[in-house]
Design an enzyme around this catalytic site. Structure first.
Site, PDB file in Angstrom:
ATOM      1  CD  GLU A 104     -11.268  -8.556   5.836  1.00  0.00           C
ATOM      2  OE1 GLU A 104     -10.721  -9.980   5.796  1.00  0.00           O
ATOM      3  OE2 GLU A 104     -12.014  -8.203   6.805  1.00  0.00           O
ATOM      4  CD  GLU A 130      -7.793  -9.018  10.453  1.00  0.00           C
ATOM      5  OE1 GLU A 130      -8.956  -8.194  10.093  1.00  0.00           O
ATOM      6  OE2 GLU A 130      -6.448  -8.655   9.919  1.00  0.00           O
TER       7      GLU A 130
END
Length: 259
Positions: free
Chosen positions: A110, A130
């Site tokens: 990210e 995740e």
């Protein structure tokens, strides 16, 4: 700074995530150190480009330090500009380059996606794993990846939580260049030098116009509104906007002030 380093070379700031023993995973203190370092870059008129990289040869950033989070038992308190002090930094039109020297996973991916350019070593890999630990990538990765590579490519990567090699990232479109690991610093500097040839005001305005234009419903409306964007207005009145044509007419190299 305990967990990062921030250095300057002329108009270039390099911020290095410096926890190689844990693959540069980000703990709470590191989030706030990064916020301070990016604030310093954004607020310094002498700094034009920021390079973000990781220490060591294995990792750019493996994301959040889950072990530290498990020990503390406390929910993360991110700084004002969000994860790593960067992923919600929507008000800085200066260019950011991610020099990805190894794995960039979860929050690390990210951070890279939040940069304007990604230069990756051939040993780098990317992913949003995740779901494999029951989490969701809420640091902008879901939104940015879908916008940068298209919906089907993004959903394939997101729903499988798979690792994406650097060369595949190049084909997908979120990586700008892949180079041998030994040549990463030189390749990154080449990108930096190419950016620095242009007027800092024009570079920042170009970035801002792209970002603001993507929020408009159509190209027609974006072009109609761009002259009212604050960055556009500032550029039109800048010294750089005068210096460029003057230097061209005088057959000399321009002297940019970024003002």
């Amino acid at each position: 700074m305990q967990f990062i380093t921030a250095t300057r070379d002329g108009p270039v700031t390099t911020i290095t995530l410096n926890r190689p023993e844990v693959m540069n995973a980000i703990n709470i203190a590191m989030h706030h150190e990064l916020q301070d370092a990016f604030d310093a870059f954004a607020g310094d008129d002498s700094q034009f480009v920021c390079v973000v990289t990781g220490a060591g040869e294995r990792a750019f950033c493996a994301g959040s330090d889950l072990k530290a989070a498990a020990v503390s038992g406390l929910p993360p308190e991110y700084p004002r500009s969000g994860y790593a002090g960067l992923i919600e930094r929507f008000d800085c039109p200066k260019p950011f380059i991610a020099a990805v020297n190894g794995v960039a996973l979860g929050g690390g991916f990210e951070v890279a996606l939040a940069c304007d350019i990604i230069v990756a070593s051939d040993t780098a890999s990317f992913g949003l794993p995740e779901p494999l630990v029951g989490a969701v990538a809420l640091g902008g990765g879901l939104h940015r990846l879908a916008r940068q590579v298209g919906l089907k490519q993004a959903m394939g990567a997101i729903l499988t939580a798979r690792r994406i090699p650097a060369d595949e990232g190049l084909r997908m479109g979120f990586v700008n260049e892949v180079v041998p690991a030994a040549g990463l610093a030189a390749a990154t500097r080449r990108w930096v030098d190419q950016i620095l040839r242009g007027s800092p005001m024009a570079v920042r305005t170009s970035k801002a116009v792209v970002q603001r234009g993507l929020e408009e419903p159509s190209v027609e409306i974006a072009m109609r509104h761009q002259q009212d964007y604050p960055e556009f207005v500032a550029w039109r009145a800048s010294d750089d906007a005068i210096e460029g044509p003057r230097a061209f007419a005088e057959k000399r190299s321009p002297v940019w002030t970024g003002q």
